[in-house]
Structures are given as C-alpha cells and as structure tokens.
Scaffold this motif. Sequence first.
Motif, PDB file in Angstrom:
ATOM      1  N   PHE A   2      17.232 -56.314 -74.519  1.00 54.82           N
ATOM      2  CA  PHE A   2      16.200 -56.075 -75.521  1.00 54.82           C
ATOM      3  C   PHE A   2      15.108 -57.120 -75.365  1.00 54.82           C
ATOM      4  N   ILE A   3      13.899 -56.754 -75.780  1.00 57.67           N
ATOM      5  CA  ILE A   3      12.781 -57.683 -75.775  1.00 57.67           C
ATOM      6  C   ILE A   3      11.987 -57.496 -77.053  1.00 57.67           C
ATOM      7  N   ALA A   4      11.582 -58.587 -77.678  1.00 57.69           N
ATOM      8  CA  ALA A   4      10.750 -58.508 -78.875  1.00 57.69           C
ATOM      9  C   ALA A   4       9.389 -57.934 -78.500  1.00 57.69           C
ATOM     10  N   GLU A   5       8.766 -57.278 -79.468  1.00 58.56           N
ATOM     11  CA  GLU A   5       7.498 -56.597 -79.193  1.00 58.56           C
ATOM     12  C   GLU A   5       6.431 -57.553 -78.669  1.00 58.56           C
ATOM     13  N   SER A   6       6.440 -58.794 -79.146  1.00 56.23           N
ATOM     14  CA  SER A   6       5.419 -59.768 -78.749  1.00 56.23           C
ATOM     15  C   SER A   6       5.879 -60.693 -77.627  1.00 56.23           C
ATOM     16  N   ALA A   7       7.103 -60.531 -77.156  1.00 55.75           N
ATOM     17  CA  ALA A   7       7.635 -61.421 -76.117  1.00 55.75           C
ATOM     18  C   ALA A   7       7.044 -61.064 -74.754  1.00 55.75           C
ATOM     19  N   THR A   8       7.017 -62.034 -73.850  1.00 56.21           N
ATOM     20  CA  THR A   8       6.429 -61.835 -72.524  1.00 56.21           C
ATOM     21  C   THR A   8       7.414 -62.248 -71.437  1.00 56.21           C
ATOM     22  N   MET A   9       7.194 -61.695 -70.243  1.00 55.53           N
ATOM     23  CA  MET A   9       7.980 -62.054 -69.057  1.00 55.53           C
ATOM     24  C   MET A   9       7.006 -62.208 -67.894  1.00 55.53           C
ATOM     25  N   THR A  10       7.021 -63.369 -67.259  1.00 55.28           N
ATOM     26  CA  THR A  10       6.148 -63.629 -66.115  1.00 55.28           C
ATOM     27  C   THR A  10       6.944 -63.468 -64.824  1.00 55.28           C
ATOM     28  N   ILE A  11       6.442 -62.596 -63.953  1.00 51.17           N
ATOM     29  CA  ILE A  11       7.107 -62.306 -62.684  1.00 51.17           C
ATOM     30  C   ILE A  11       6.223 -62.838 -61.566  1.00 51.17           C
ATOM     31  N   HIS A  12       6.729 -63.756 -60.771  1.00 53.85           N
ATOM     32  CA  HIS A  12       5.930 -64.332 -59.685  1.00 53.85           C
ATOM     33  C   HIS A  12       6.855 -64.727 -58.543  1.00 53.85           C
ATOM     34  N   LEU A  52      16.627 -58.985 -83.262  1.00 52.64           N
ATOM     35  CA  LEU A  52      18.009 -59.417 -83.437  1.00 52.64           C
ATOM     36  C   LEU A  52      18.895 -58.314 -83.998  1.00 52.64           C
ATOM     37  N   GLY A  53      18.391 -57.581 -84.994  1.00 54.55           N
ATOM     38  CA  GLY A  53      19.209 -56.528 -85.610  1.00 54.55           C
ATOM     39  C   GLY A  53      19.629 -55.473 -84.608  1.00 54.55           C
ATOM     40  N   LYS A  54      18.682 -54.997 -83.795  1.00 51.10           N
ATOM     41  CA  LYS A  54      19.007 -53.976 -82.793  1.00 51.10           C
ATOM     42  C   LYS A  54      19.956 -54.512 -81.737  1.00 51.10           C
ATOM     43  N   ALA A  55      19.756 -55.759 -81.341  1.00 49.23           N
ATOM     44  CA  ALA A  55      20.612 -56.346 -80.307  1.00 49.23           C
ATOM     45  C   ALA A  55      22.054 -56.451 -80.787  1.00 49.23           C
ATOM     46  N   ILE A  56      22.255 -56.926 -82.019  1.00 50.67           N
ATOM     47  CA  ILE A  56      23.612 -57.057 -82.557  1.00 50.67           C
ATOM     48  C   ILE A  56      24.237 -55.679 -82.773  1.00 50.67           C
ATOM     49  N   ALA A  57      23.446 -54.711 -83.247  1.00 48.39           N
ATOM     50  CA  ALA A  57      23.972 -53.353 -83.433  1.00 48.39           C
ATOM     51  C   ALA A  57      24.425 -52.759 -82.101  1.00 48.39           C
ATOM     52  N   ALA A  58      23.642 -52.974 -81.048  1.00 55.17           N
ATOM     53  CA  ALA A  58      24.012 -52.470 -79.721  1.00 55.17           C
ATOM     54  C   ALA A  58      25.274 -53.154 -79.210  1.00 55.17           C
ATOM     55  N   LEU A  59      25.389 -54.465 -79.445  1.00 50.03           N
ATOM     56  CA  LEU A  59      26.578 -55.193 -78.999  1.00 50.03           C
ATOM     57  C   LEU A  59      27.817 -54.704 -79.738  1.00 50.03           C
ATOM     58  N   ASN A  60      27.715 -54.496 -81.049  1.00 47.92           N
ATOM     59  CA  ASN A  60      28.853 -53.975 -81.813  1.00 47.92           C
ATOM     60  C   ASN A  60      29.255 -52.584 -81.327  1.00 47.92           C
ATOM     61  N   ALA A  61      28.267 -51.753 -80.962  1.00 47.63           N
ATOM     62  CA  ALA A  61      28.563 -50.419 -80.438  1.00 47.63           C
ATOM     63  C   ALA A  61      29.307 -50.520 -79.110  1.00 47.63           C
ATOM     64  N   LEU A  62      28.888 -51.449 -78.245  1.00 44.49           N
ATOM     65  CA  LEU A  62      29.582 -51.644 -76.969  1.00 44.49           C
ATOM     66  C   LEU A  62      31.011 -52.129 -77.181  1.00 44.49           C
TER      67      LEU A  62
END
Length: 265
Positions: A136-146, A221-231
């Motif tokens: 998961f990634i927060a809507e405002s989070a960034t990832m730099t690929i180089h 965080l809520g979606k991430a924990i919900a997905a982990l509990n589902a797994l």
Amino acid sequence: MNEPSTRLRAEAEPAAAIDKAKLDAIQQLGQIAVPAADPSNVFCMSIIGQIEGHMVLPPQNKTTKYEHLIPQLVAAEQSSKIEGILIVLNTVGGDVEAGLAIAEMISSLSKPSVTLVLGGGHSIGVPIAVAGNRSFIAESATMTIHPIRMNGLVIGVPQTFEYLDKMQERVVRFVTSHSRVQEKTFKELMFKTGELTRDIGTTVIGEDAVRHGLIDEVGGLGKAIAALNALIQERKPKADAGAVPFVPAASMAGAVPGAEGGLPQ
C-alpha cells in the motif's frame, strides 16, 4: 518515631515514579498519556530515515540499521504469537546491499506480510516496499526510482562499472518479480532524464505507483491492517487442513480388522 516518616516515604515513592513516567512521556512523545495497546498478533516494523549498511552514518542522521531489523524478522518468524507482519516505510533509501537483504528477508517470510509507504519509499526503499504479500502507498507518498550510484562522478576502472551494473540488475530483477511492473517500464522510469534536478530517474506519487504496477493499492494504515488480517484469516484454514487429526488408540484398534487388543489373530 520512624514509622510515620517511613510510611510517608513509601507513599511518596510511587507518586514520584508516576511523575517521572509523565515527564518521560512528555519528553519522548509530547503528551502525558499514551493509550496502551492490546496484545496483538501483528508485529509492526518501521523503516525510517536512511538505511544504514556497512558504513556508520553521522550521528545527526536518522537511520535504520539493518543489523537491528534482521533479528527482529527472525524472531517474528519464529514466534508462535505473531501471525502477520506490517512494515511501515518512510525512508530516503541508503545502502543497496543492506536494503536488498531486508527486502529478501521480508519476501522469504512464511507469515503474511503487508508493506505501507508513508511519506516516501525512495531508492533502495522501492524493493522493500514491494517485498510483502500486499503493498500500500499513501495518496501523498512518493517513490524515487533511479540507477544505482556511488559518491563521486568518475568510475575508475571498467570492473567498477560492471559491478554496479550487476547490482542494478539485482534490484531490477527483485522489483519486477515481486510486483506487477514490467521490466521495460521500470527501466524507463529509472533512466528518465529531465525530471530530477541533479540526477536521472523518476519520482512517482501515490496513484502513479499503482498505475505503473509497483504498488498494489493506494491506502493508509486502516486498509493495510485490514488487508493483513484478511491474509491471516486466509492462511488459517490452510494451516488447519494440513494438520494431522488426532485419532484415539481405541478407535484405531476397532477400525482395523482383527486388531482388538493388539496384533491380528
């Protein structure tokens, strides 16, 4: 004569301890009372600041030391109380081999794992961000690929370039095998020019990371924990199905012809 003073001193000690605990909470967390967490079956590991590898970084740098994380992952894998692992990232990257070591450890866990990028998951943080079962990634989070780089502008000998090229292929291979991004797309993002001021590469934000296939879903965080509990719940029936049922000896004896009281007659 001494009994009243002893009693007063005994009553004052717990009060002093409480005051010290409040003072520590204010100094460390900026608040008086912190809600106590219930016992959890999820282990949360944070990867923040710069990932420190073989070289010790200056003390003013906020770092995550890989030699601290690896024993935690081993302990979580072996613990019977831990059923899932949540990895929270806000990192600028750091040592390539240390980052890959952490990513490999996460991807090799037998227990469900979910990664969550908050703020940033840059550089060697990208392989770590895709290493879990779900990402998961927060809507405002960034990832730099180089591309992988070393300090300085001049590569002294051809062998150095070949070493960097092979290490870069390790990163590309890991990311493409643990996410939905295509190798061609990932390399295009890696070698793009004109977007970063002093380097080549690309910065992807929230939805862009999902669109390229790097991350599974935008969420917090809520979606991430919900997905982990589902797994975790998905894994439980499989674990139960693989268990051998206990059959009493008397039942086994009655089920086998001529096996009453031991050997067949």
